[in-house]
Motif scaffolding. Structure first.
Motif, PDB file in Angstrom:
ATOM      1  N   ILE A 170      71.944 122.392  77.833  1.00 27.38           N
ATOM      2  CA  ILE A 170      71.260 123.641  78.191  1.00 27.38           C
ATOM      3  C   ILE A 170      71.171 124.556  76.975  1.00 27.38           C
ATOM      4  N   LEU A 171      72.265 124.676  76.235  1.00 28.34           N
ATOM      5  CA  LEU A 171      72.259 125.533  75.048  1.00 28.34           C
ATOM      6  C   LEU A 171      71.276 125.022  73.996  1.00 28.34           C
ATOM      7  N   SER A 172      71.169 123.717  73.856  1.00 24.46           N
ATOM      8  CA  SER A 172      70.243 123.194  72.845  1.00 24.46           C
ATOM      9  C   SER A 172      68.796 123.437  73.238  1.00 24.46           C
ATOM     10  N   VAL A 173      68.468 123.351  74.525  1.00 21.97           N
ATOM     11  CA  VAL A 173      67.103 123.621  74.968  1.00 21.97           C
ATOM     12  C   VAL A 173      66.773 125.102  74.801  1.00 21.97           C
ATOM     13  N   LEU A 174      67.781 125.951  74.949  1.00 18.60           N
ATOM     14  CA  LEU A 174      67.564 127.387  74.770  1.00 18.60           C
ATOM     15  C   LEU A 174      67.461 127.774  73.300  1.00 18.60           C
ATOM     16  N   GLY A 175      67.635 126.815  72.396  1.00 18.67           N
ATOM     17  CA  GLY A 175      67.433 127.068  70.972  1.00 18.67           C
ATOM     18  C   GLY A 175      68.676 127.495  70.236  1.00 18.67           C
ATOM     19  N   CYS A 176      69.839 127.120  70.709  1.00 23.26           N
ATOM     20  CA  CYS A 176      71.084 127.546  70.045  1.00 23.26           C
ATOM     21  C   CYS A 176      71.448 126.687  68.843  1.00 23.26           C
ATOM     22  N   GLY A 177      70.648 125.753  68.494  1.00 23.35           N
ATOM     23  CA  GLY A 177      70.916 125.010  67.275  1.00 23.35           C
ATOM     24  C   GLY A 177      70.837 123.519  67.439  1.00 23.35           C
ATOM     25  N   LEU A 178      70.687 122.891  66.304  1.00 27.97           N
ATOM     26  CA  LEU A 178      70.586 121.441  66.258  1.00 27.97           C
ATOM     27  C   LEU A 178      71.929 120.797  66.584  1.00 27.97           C
ATOM     28  N   LEU A 179      73.014 121.445  66.194  1.00 28.07           N
ATOM     29  CA  LEU A 179      74.341 120.862  66.429  1.00 28.07           C
ATOM     30  C   LEU A 179      74.668 120.767  67.916  1.00 28.07           C
TER      31      LEU A 179
END
Length: 192
Positions: free
Chosen positions: A77-86
């Motif tokens: 969810i965090l990655s889809v929201l744009g929180c980073g590649l990691l």
């Protein structure tokens, strides 16, 4: 306790008929035999793990690797929201491990792991495409003739200001080698 109609209350223990003393140990003559409790089967000791993806027995503790699915979902969810590649890469890794743990019977929330795995891939692709588009835009911007003309004009203005300040202070630009190099570079840019 008996009910008024002579029946027995459903909450009372059942009455045992009086039996003659049959030599039971602990029974005095003329007294009923002590209550004999039938043993119940013992539940297995230690943790009970589900095998083959089947849910565990009633009362069994949580499976040891269920947290992998939860972490995968949160990171996805965090990655889809744009929180980073990691976060996307971490969601992919934990999602894969969660799916493996489900196949081995160590977890029962493989759906969460799958959702986190998918969202991790989506977030990673979106972030990568976003950075690529940004770099392409910057490349076009830097290589555009308008941008280069603006930079040249700005450098000329800065040079002229420095030259004017030097002349006001009585500094001859022909004596300063750095200033002479800057003038030469500026002439080269203007010529070509």
């Amino acid at each position: 306790m008996t009910q008024p109609d002579g029946g027995q209350s459903p909450y009372d223990p059942p009455q045992q008929p009086q039996q003659p003393d049959q030599g039971q140990p602990g029974a005095a003559p003329g007294e009923p035999a002590p209550y004999q409790q039938t043993p119940y089967p013992q539940a297995p000791q230690g943790p009970v793990y589900a095998q083959g993806g089947q849910p565990g027995a009633y009362g069994a503790g949580p499976l040891p690797k269920n947290s992998l699915g939860v972490w995968s979902l949160v990171l996805g969810i965090l990655s889809v929201l744009g929180c980073g590649l990691l976060t996307g890469i971490a969601a992919i890794i934990t999602g894969s491990k969660s799916r493996r743990a489900q196949r081995e019977g160590l977890a029962d929330n493989g759906g969460m792991g799958l959702a986190g795995l998918i969202m991790g891939w989506i977030g990673t692709v979106l972030i990568t495409l976003g950075w690529a588009a940004y770099l392409v835009f910057i490349g076009f911007l830097v290589n555009s003739p308008e941008f280069q003309d603006d930079i040249e004009q700005e450098l000329e203005q800065q040079y002229q200001q420095e030259l004017d300040q030097g002349l006001e202070q009585g500094i001859d630009p022909s004596l300063d080698p750095e200033l002479q190099d800057a003038l030469d570079q500026l002439e080269q840019l203007e010529n070509g």
